[in-house]
Scaffold this active site. Structure first.
Site, PDB file in Angstrom:
ATOM      1  N   HIS A 159      68.393  47.331  41.265  1.00  0.00           N
ATOM      2  CA  HIS A 159      69.732  47.230  40.694  1.00  0.00           C
ATOM      3  C   HIS A 159      70.460  46.008  41.235  1.00  0.00           C
ATOM      4  O   HIS A 159      70.568  45.720  42.485  1.00  0.00           O
ATOM      5  CB  HIS A 159      70.303  48.546  41.000  1.00  0.00           C
ATOM      6  CG  HIS A 159      69.667  49.603  40.261  1.00  0.00           C
ATOM      7  ND1 HIS A 159      68.774  50.019  40.990  1.00  0.00           N
ATOM      8  CD2 HIS A 159      69.990  50.596  39.213  1.00  0.00           C
ATOM      9  CE1 HIS A 159      68.299  51.310  40.478  1.00  0.00           C
ATOM     10  NE2 HIS A 159      68.939  51.366  39.228  1.00  0.00           N
ATOM     11  N   ASP A 203      68.002  46.651  36.988  1.00  0.00           N
ATOM     12  CA  ASP A 203      69.129  47.292  36.092  1.00  0.00           C
ATOM     13  C   ASP A 203      70.439  46.835  36.315  1.00  0.00           C
ATOM     14  O   ASP A 203      70.982  46.787  37.489  1.00  0.00           O
ATOM     15  CB  ASP A 203      69.041  48.899  36.191  1.00  0.00           C
ATOM     16  CG  ASP A 203      67.497  49.241  35.780  1.00  0.00           C
ATOM     17  OD1 ASP A 203      66.787  48.549  35.121  1.00  0.00           O
ATOM     18  OD2 ASP A 203      67.296  50.854  35.744  1.00  0.00           O
TER      19      ASP A 203
END
Length: 254
Positions: free
Chosen positions: A207, A60
């Site tokens: 992430h 992400d």
């Protein structure tokens, strides 16, 4: 006269049933069904039922960008392609990195325009959040994204339907690396490799802006490979048609 009335009522009933089914199925064609609805609830794809020993690795991208180039280098070293779910704000700030991700053959995924809790938004607002970044990425790269991940993993029935109506498959995850908690390199590796949900068809959440992710990535990829897993982007893991879901959000081929 009686027969006409009965036929009309039956026609209304059939039409009602077709409308209800349309809310659960992407299409109805003969015996082919594609459904994200389980027990009346719309679900994103958490994982995929497959006999192949493959998993999807996802990143992400919503805030930081210090490690993106390094992450891409490590992925290239392992000859691995993954999926990046990007917010509109991140795309706007780092357009050259978006182009680099696309040029390296990775999936470009939609993570909404503003990273809001989208279950709290109206259907119209949900679609705006999805389509604004969609158009931004299309203009930048020529890619029409098809994979959507809700910010914070926060979704409701309305959001899954909104994403579908915008042409998207909604993607969650089955293995959370917890890299966002900044517990350290070993924590990321152990959390993934020892996870009970690490199995064929798993979708792993990382992430690109977390503190230790880039430091852990090389070993994480090596450990996954040593376990026999092939790492693929989400677009190569999920089924695009002829599937249904179980109660855990696991996608199963019909």
């Amino acid at each position: 006269m009686k027969k006409k009335v009965r036929w009309k009522k039956g026609g209304v009933l059939i039409l009602t049933l077709m409308i209800a089914l349309a809310g659960s199925y992407k299409y109805l064609a003969g015996y082919v069904t594609v459904s994200n609805n389980v027990n009346g609830k719309e679900l994103p794809i958490y994982s995929v039922e497959t006999d192949e020993k493959k998993v999807a690795l996802t990143f992400d991208a919503a805030w930081g960008n210090e490690d993106t180039a390094r992450i891409l280098d490590i992925l290239k070293k392992h000859d691995v392609r993954v999926t990046f779910f990007m917010t509109g704000g991140w795309v706007e700030k780092y357009p050259e990195d978006v182009k680099a991700i696309q040029a390296a053959g990775h999936d470009l995924g939609n993570h909404s325009e503003n990273h809001k809790n989208m279950s709290a938004l109206s259907e119209e607002e949900q679609k705006k959040e999805i389509l604004k970044v969609h158009e931004r990425v299309k203009e930048l790269t020529g890619v029409s994204m098809q994979l959507f991940r809700a910010p914070y993993g926060d979704y409701n029935d309305s959001l899954i339907r909104s994403a579908e109506e915008c042409g998207y498959y909604s993607i969650q995850w089955s293995v959370d690396s917890l890299d966002w908690k900044d517990y350290g390199i070993d924590s990321i590796i152990n959390t993934v490799i020892q996870n009970k949900e690490l199995k064929n068809g798993a979708i792993i959440l990382c992430h690109n802006g977390a503190k230790y992710t880039a430091d852990a990535l090389d070993t994480l990829l090596t450990d996954l490979e040593e376990k026999g897993y092939t790492i693929v982007p989400v677009s190569e893991l999920i089924y695009k048609e002829n599937y249904h879901m179980d109660v855990t959000g696991r996608q199963i081929k019909n």
